[in-house]
Design an enzyme around this catalytic site. Structure first.
Site, PDB file in Angstrom:
ATOM      1  N   TYR A 120      13.583   4.040  65.594  1.00  9.94           N
ATOM      2  CA  TYR A 120      13.701   3.407  66.909  1.00  9.94           C
ATOM      3  C   TYR A 120      13.285   4.335  68.042  1.00  9.94           C
ATOM      4  O   TYR A 120      13.360   3.960  69.210  1.00  9.94           O
ATOM      5  CB  TYR A 120      15.153   2.974  67.149  1.00  9.94           C
ATOM      6  CG  TYR A 120      15.555   1.710  66.420  1.00  9.94           C
ATOM      7  CD1 TYR A 120      15.589   1.662  65.029  1.00  9.94           C
ATOM      8  CD2 TYR A 120      15.906   0.561  67.120  1.00  9.94           C
ATOM      9  CE1 TYR A 120      15.965   0.505  64.352  1.00  9.94           C
ATOM     10  CE2 TYR A 120      16.284  -0.597  66.462  1.00  9.94           C
ATOM     11  CZ  TYR A 120      16.313  -0.620  65.087  1.00  9.94           C
ATOM     12  OH  TYR A 120      16.696  -1.772  64.437  1.00  9.94           O
ATOM     13  N   LYS A 171      16.972   7.417  51.893  1.00 15.90           N
ATOM     14  CA  LYS A 171      15.958   7.020  50.913  1.00 15.90           C
ATOM     15  C   LYS A 171      15.228   8.287  50.493  1.00 15.90           C
ATOM     16  O   LYS A 171      13.994   8.373  50.545  1.00 15.90           O
ATOM     17  CB  LYS A 171      15.028   5.968  51.546  1.00 15.90           C
ATOM     18  CG  LYS A 171      14.063   5.310  50.591  1.00 15.90           C
ATOM     19  CD  LYS A 171      14.713   4.526  49.456  1.00 15.90           C
ATOM     20  CE  LYS A 171      13.667   4.123  48.431  1.00 15.90           C
ATOM     21  NZ  LYS A 171      14.264   3.636  47.158  1.00 15.90           N
ATOM     22  N   ASP A 228      20.869  -0.688  60.809  1.00 18.15           N
ATOM     23  CA  ASP A 228      20.594  -2.023  61.344  1.00 18.15           C
ATOM     24  C   ASP A 228      20.622  -3.037  60.207  1.00 18.15           C
ATOM     25  O   ASP A 228      21.277  -4.080  60.292  1.00 18.15           O
ATOM     26  CB  ASP A 228      19.219  -2.021  62.033  1.00 18.15           C
ATOM     27  CG  ASP A 228      18.856  -3.396  62.561  1.00 18.15           C
ATOM     28  OD1 ASP A 228      19.719  -4.026  63.206  1.00 18.15           O
ATOM     29  OD2 ASP A 228      17.718  -3.843  62.323  1.00 18.15           O
ATOM     30  N   ASP A 232      23.790  -5.946  59.068  1.00 17.68           N
ATOM     31  CA  ASP A 232      23.650  -7.400  58.958  1.00 17.68           C
ATOM     32  C   ASP A 232      24.143  -7.872  57.589  1.00 17.68           C
ATOM     33  O   ASP A 232      24.814  -8.897  57.482  1.00 17.68           O
ATOM     34  CB  ASP A 232      22.186  -7.833  59.155  1.00 17.68           C
ATOM     35  CG  ASP A 232      21.887  -8.242  60.595  1.00 17.68           C
ATOM     36  OD1 ASP A 232      22.529  -7.695  61.507  1.00 17.68           O
ATOM     37  OD2 ASP A 232      21.019  -9.112  60.809  1.00 17.68           O
TER      38      ASP A 232
END
Ligand code: IPM
Ligand code: MN
Length: 345
Positions: A120, A171, A228, A232
């Site tokens: 971001y 990751k 993010d 969700d």
């Protein structure tokens, strides 16, 4: 947000809760009229003059590029350096969770999403746009300081709230440079919290694990983008975006509370949007301001509504936004535990 303010107004009558607020309009209407999403002066004003910000969901189809929402939300996160995005994902009533495994009822994961860098950060660019040779580069920015402070926030939270396990999600098997930094810093910080179990996991495995053993994870710390996505997933497992609240904070400096969901333009004007996420933001805000007991009563009021099947259509109910807000406000008004609380000063 109107229902969140209704609840706030009830709580403000409590002799121990000193609450005063101003209402600001940062809506898309204003942006479309004036071209200003949020001015430098407004940023400064928010930074200097308020203990907390309660922000409504942003986004309007008349601003298809979403620049108005991005300016305000990402602008506040970056400019106020709100590096902690705290997103609790808690099953408050099993009826609303899509998890069939009974272990789902015990899901109560606290996600600590890094909120000021990662993918971001806005570093990157494009060339040869609109041609078959187009190149788009979006950098993933990870700094030692940025990684360290969010990991430390997660461990600190775990210790304060008696949580025994912190899981770092990355990751590292595919993204070696950022993975190496996150893993090294995670180990370093974990050494200061020897009483807490520290575990590292890949993000794909975590996505699976949240569904497979939803009761296992307690505190999860991760980067902006992975946070993010996982928040969700966590939100829907816990009962849907209509129930998901978040706190964006720079501990000791600034705090902003906002529902995890967007503005649901598909149901605009129908009076059926679920106000519970915004109301649960008020609970996070009360906790932040030093009144965890009041936050607890507000959460209990929302849980009572859920148990009584008072909910908007997203929860399978037939109540409207105002009806749900009023129900929760009335429940608080009648909550003797809240009003009979003895002052210890
Ligand atoms: C969220 C939202 C934002 C994000 C969008 C609106 C930029 O999805 O708060 O999770 O990605 O952070
Ligand atoms: Mn999101």
């Amino acid at each position: 947000m109107g229902e969140a303010v209704r609840v706030l107004a009830v709580l403000a009558q409590h002799p121990e809760l000193e609450l005063e607020w101003d209402e600001w309009n940062l809506g898309a209407d204003r942006f479309l009229e004036t071209g200003v999403s949020i001015s430098d002066r407004e940023f400064q004003n928010l930074a200097d003059d308020y203990d907390a910000i309660l922000l409504g969901a942003l986004g309007d189809p008349r601003v298809p590029g979403n620049e108005h929402a991005r300016d305000i939300l990402l602008g506040l996160r970056f400019r106020l350096d709100l590096y902690v995005n705290y997103r609790p994902c808690k099953v408050r009533h099993p009826r609303y969770s899509p998890l069939r495994d009974p272990a789902g009822a015990a899901m109560d994961v606290r996600i600590f999403r890094e909120n000021t860098e990662g993918s971001y950060a806005g570093v990157g660019g494009a060339l040869r746009q609109g041609t078959p040779e187009e190149v788009a580069i979006q950098e993933d920015v990870n700094t030692y300081r940025g990684v360290e402070r969010i990991i430390r926030a997660a461990f600190g939270y775990a210790r304060r709230h008696d949580r025994r396990r912190v899981t770092m999600v990355d990751k590292a098997n595919a993204m070696a440079a950022s993975g190496a930094l996150w893993r090294r810093v995670f180990e370093e910080v974990a050494a200061d919290f020897a009483d807490i179990e520290a575990q590292a996991m890949y993000v794909d495995a975590m996505a699976m694990d949240l569904v497979r053993r939803p009761d296992h994870h307690q505190v999860v710390v991760t980067s902006n983008l992975f946070g993010d996505i996982l928040s969700d997933l966590g939100a829907v497992l816990a009962g849907g975006l209509g129930l998901a609240a978040s706190a964006n904070t720079h501990p000791g400096r600034h705090a902003l509370f906002e529902p995890v969901h967007g503005s649901a333009p598909d149901i605009a004007g129908q009076g059926t949007a679920n106000p519970m996420a915004a109301i649960l933001c008020v609970a996070l805000l009360l906790d932040h301001l030093g009144w965890p007991w009041a936050a607890g009563r507000l959460e209990a009021a929302v849980e009572a509504a859920l148990a009584d099947e008072v909910g908007t259509p997203d929860l399978g109910g037939d109540a409207g936004t105002v009806q749900v807000g009023r129900w929760i406000a009335d429940h608080l008004t009648d909550d003797r535990t809240l009003w009979e609380r003895q002052t210890d000063e």
